[in-house]
Enzyme design. Structure first.
Site, PDB file in Angstrom:
ATOM      1  N   LYS A 101       0.847  -1.207   0.000  1.00 36.53           N
ATOM      2  CA  LYS A 101       0.000   0.000   0.000  1.00 36.53           C
ATOM      3  C   LYS A 101       0.881   1.256   0.000  1.00 36.53           C
ATOM      4  CE  LYS A 101      -3.586  -2.621   2.281  1.00 36.53           C
ATOM      5  NZ  LYS A 101      -4.839  -2.622   2.991  1.00 36.53           N
ATOM      6  N   GLU A 124     -11.387 -10.717  -1.257  1.00 37.81           N
ATOM      7  CA  GLU A 124     -11.073  -9.901  -0.097  1.00 37.81           C
ATOM      8  C   GLU A 124     -12.352  -9.282   0.462  1.00 37.81           C
ATOM      9  OE1 GLU A 124      -6.760  -8.558  -0.040  1.00 37.81           O
ATOM     10  OE2 GLU A 124      -7.777  -7.163  -1.367  1.00 37.81           O
TER      11      GLU A 124
END
Ligand code: PEP
Length: 260
Positions: free
Chosen positions: A12, A169
């Site tokens: 990220k 997810e």
């Protein structure tokens, strides 16, 4: 299982040149212990080139976290074309991560275009799909997963899924410390494989399905042992080499036992 395990780290918007170098050093020290699985890291775009060079010939693939949905390079300030990811040695790219969908307004059509562009650019897309908590509580999980998958199948064709990766997810499990149960994960993965199989059974069987959402060293083994779970997409726990390597080791043990 012929698909083999893939453990992918999504860094990220974290890190610096110094911390990335330390993280890669840590991974390089342990990666030889995991010869039976594939490992992928997805650093921020700015660091892709440096991370790829640092990894050198070690068996760790590098992927982007995002790409432009434009087919051709050009006047798109701030965007990254698939060919640029390829150019710096990326083999994979995340497509449709829930943070892109919720924070940056990527809808199913945009995600589908990105999948198509990734494929055209020679990248393996890691298509991220998953339901929100409200959708799960409203019994909409399968409807949402099918809608997200069907949008990509319609745009790219089922043939584009050969050797592609799909990451399930559940949005409520990402970064929350709340993990889907083994039963919830397997049910969602079996459903996803079934949607793909309705289009092409052989391709469905070749697609690696990763579970993502608060995977840690202490829950990876049970999640990865599910029949339709072929590894994981790891966020927070991919930022510490020992934790990420411990997750890789869980997959390695399962992979080695299947090979034996
Ligand atoms: C992710 O961002 O894809 C993810 C699964 O994050 P975390 O492991 O931190 O829940």
């Amino acid at each position: 299982m012929s698909r083999g395990y893939l453990v992918a780290g999504n860094w990220k918007m974290n890190g610096s040149s110094a911390s990335n170098a330390a993280l890669v050093e840590g991974l390089l020290r342990g990666i030889a212990e995991c010869p039976a699985i594939d490992v992928l890291v997805c650093p921020p775009a700015l660091y892709l080139d440096a991370v790829r060079r640092h990894i050198g010939a070690a068996p760790i693939a590098v992927g982007g976290q995002n790409l432009s949905d434009e087919r051709e390079p050009g006047a798109y300030t701030g965007e990254l074309h698939a060919s640029m990811l390829n150019d710096v040695g990326c083999s994979h790219v995340l497509v449709g991560h829930s943070e892109r969908r919720t924070l940056y307004g990527e809808n199913d059509a945009c995600v589908a275009r990105k999948f198509v562009v990734a494929r055209a650019g020679g990248l393996i897309p890691v298509l991220c799909i998953g339901e929100t908590l409200a959708e799960r509580e409203a019994d909409q999980t399968e409807i949402v997963l099918k809608r997200q998958l069907d949008a990509v199948i319609a745009a790219a064709g089922i043939g584009a899924f050969i050797n592609a990766v799909v990451a399930y997810e559940p949005v409520w499990a990402i970064g929350t410390g709340r993990t889907a149960s083994v039963e919830q994960a397997q049910a969602a993965h079996a459903f996803i494989r079934g949607v793909l199989a309705a289009n092409d059974a052989k391709i469905a069987n070749s697609v690696r399905l990763l579970y993502g959402g608060s995977v840690k060293a202490d829950n990876a083994a049970s999640l990865f042992s599910c029949e339709d779970v072929d590894g994981g997409l790891i966020g927070g726990a991919s930022l510490k080499a020992p934790e990420f390597l411990a997750i890789c080791a869980s997959a390695q043990i399962l992979a080695a036992s299947l090979d034996a």
